[in-house]
Design a protein around this motif. Structure first.
Motif, PDB file in Angstrom:
ATOM      1  N   GLU A 154     -12.887 -64.427 -12.538  1.00  0.00           N
ATOM      2  CA  GLU A 154     -13.695 -65.514 -11.985  1.00  0.00           C
ATOM      3  C   GLU A 154     -13.892 -66.581 -13.048  1.00  0.00           C
ATOM      4  OE1 GLU A 154     -17.322 -64.496  -9.686  1.00  0.00           O
ATOM      5  OE2 GLU A 154     -16.824 -62.447 -10.298  1.00  0.00           O
ATOM      6  N   PRO A 155     -13.907 -67.856 -12.659  1.00  0.00           N
ATOM      7  CA  PRO A 155     -14.184 -68.905 -13.651  1.00  0.00           C
ATOM      8  C   PRO A 155     -15.684 -69.016 -13.928  1.00  0.00           C
ATOM      9  CG  PRO A 155     -13.796 -69.887 -11.501  1.00  0.00           C
ATOM     10  CD  PRO A 155     -13.584 -68.408 -11.346  1.00  0.00           C
ATOM     11  N   GLY A 212     -12.031 -58.558 -22.064  1.00  0.00           N
ATOM     12  CA  GLY A 212     -12.988 -59.625 -21.811  1.00  0.00           C
ATOM     13  C   GLY A 212     -12.292 -60.961 -21.660  1.00  0.00           C
ATOM     14  N   CYS A 213     -12.902 -61.833 -20.893  1.00  0.00           N
ATOM     15  CA  CYS A 213     -12.248 -63.104 -20.577  1.00  0.00           C
ATOM     16  C   CYS A 213     -13.299 -64.108 -20.122  1.00  0.00           C
ATOM     17  CB  CYS A 213     -11.252 -62.845 -19.447  1.00  0.00           C
ATOM     18  SG  CYS A 213     -10.254 -64.236 -18.941  1.00  0.00           S
ATOM     19  N   VAL A 214     -13.146 -65.355 -20.523  1.00  0.00           N
ATOM     20  CA  VAL A 214     -13.982 -66.439 -20.011  1.00  0.00           C
ATOM     21  C   VAL A 214     -13.067 -67.625 -19.727  1.00  0.00           C
ATOM     22  CG1 VAL A 214     -15.863 -68.038 -20.469  1.00  0.00           C
ATOM     23  CG2 VAL A 214     -15.988 -65.736 -21.367  1.00  0.00           C
ATOM     24  N   GLU A 215     -13.170 -68.179 -18.549  1.00  0.00           N
ATOM     25  CA  GLU A 215     -12.425 -69.382 -18.182  1.00  0.00           C
ATOM     26  C   GLU A 215     -13.446 -70.501 -18.059  1.00  0.00           C
ATOM     27  OE1 GLU A 215      -9.960 -72.034 -17.809  1.00  0.00           O
ATOM     28  OE2 GLU A 215      -9.064 -70.042 -17.895  1.00  0.00           O
ATOM     29  N   TYR A 216     -13.263 -71.581 -18.826  1.00  0.00           N
ATOM     30  CA  TYR A 216     -14.254 -72.647 -18.906  1.00  0.00           C
ATOM     31  C   TYR A 216     -14.011 -73.793 -17.936  1.00  0.00           C
ATOM     32  CZ  TYR A 216     -15.472 -70.140 -23.127  1.00  0.00           C
ATOM     33  OH  TYR A 216     -15.843 -69.166 -24.013  1.00  0.00           O
ATOM     34  N   TRP A 217     -13.012 -73.650 -17.086  1.00  0.00           N
ATOM     35  CA  TRP A 217     -12.690 -74.695 -16.111  1.00  0.00           C
ATOM     36  C   TRP A 217     -12.629 -74.049 -14.734  1.00  0.00           C
ATOM     37  CZ3 TRP A 217     -12.338 -79.706 -17.829  1.00  0.00           C
ATOM     38  CH2 TRP A 217     -12.306 -79.855 -19.220  1.00  0.00           C
ATOM     39  N   THR A 218     -13.179 -74.721 -13.724  1.00  0.00           N
ATOM     40  CA  THR A 218     -13.148 -74.189 -12.365  1.00  0.00           C
ATOM     41  C   THR A 218     -11.719 -74.237 -11.844  1.00  0.00           C
ATOM     42  OG1 THR A 218     -13.487 -76.323 -11.287  1.00  0.00           O
ATOM     43  CG2 THR A 218     -15.485 -75.090 -11.922  1.00  0.00           C
TER      44      THR A 218
END
Length: 190
Positions: free
Chosen positions: A18-19, A50-56
């Protein structure tokens, strides 16, 4: 004859589930040969990280207040600088000072060698977090979770890389060109 399990190579990592939130990505492999006659069992077929997406998905930047800052020990930065020094085209980084407000107990119970740095986190202490390439986003020219645009005394969230149970809140004090905290209180944005 005894036939052990044989598995394929790992697939490439998926995108984030998920973003705009700390979530996970997945990679998989499949069974090529099932074990027979008491052969060695198959290893896990899926791994998560672990993961982070900073753009929708629509391409707009996520709201900063929704995203925890992901941090790791400042010692990791020495290796990071060596890797990026060859090019030299990256924008110079910056440092942000924060005051730690709340820390989960899991930070004190990190026993792996790569998580010992978490044991130095204490409520009330000032810490320095460096923003440098490649965490420094080329579009926005800042690191995600650095608190830019936050209100004074706003509680912001952070999470330690390597132990997702080690997290907490902090308040942004100021941004500096270079960090001046002791090494045990110096960290990096991821």
């Amino acid at each position: 004859p005894v036939i052990p399990c044989v598995v394929s190579q790992w697939s490439v990592w998926s995108g984030c589930a998920e973003p705009c939130k700390t979530t996970y990505r997945v990679r998989r492999r499949h069974i090529i040969q099932e074990p027979r006659n008491g052969g060695e069992a198959c290893p896990p077929l899926e791994e998560r990280a672990g993961c982070v997406e900073y753009w929708t998905r629509q391409g707009t930047e996520c709201k900063q207040s929704l995203i925890p800052a992901l941090i790791t020990t400042g010692g990791f930065g020495k290796a990071r600088k060596k890797r990026s020094a060859a090019d030299g085209s990256e924008r110079a980084g910056y440092c942000v000072e924060f005051q730690l407000v709340a820390i989960t107990p899991a930070c004190l119970h990190s026993h792996h060698s790569y998580t010992h740095w978490m044991q130095y986190l204490r409520e009330g202490h000032t810490v320095c977090v460096e923003c440098q390439h490649p965490a420094l986003d080329s579009r926005s020219l800042h690191c995600y979770g650095d608190g830019s645009g936050s209100k004074k005394n706003q509680l912001l969230h952070w999470q330690a890389v390597g132990n997702p149970q080690c997290k907490g809140t902090w308040k942004r004090i100021r941004q500096l060109d270079t960090c001046s905290c002791p090494s045990v209180h110096s960290f990096l944005f991821i």
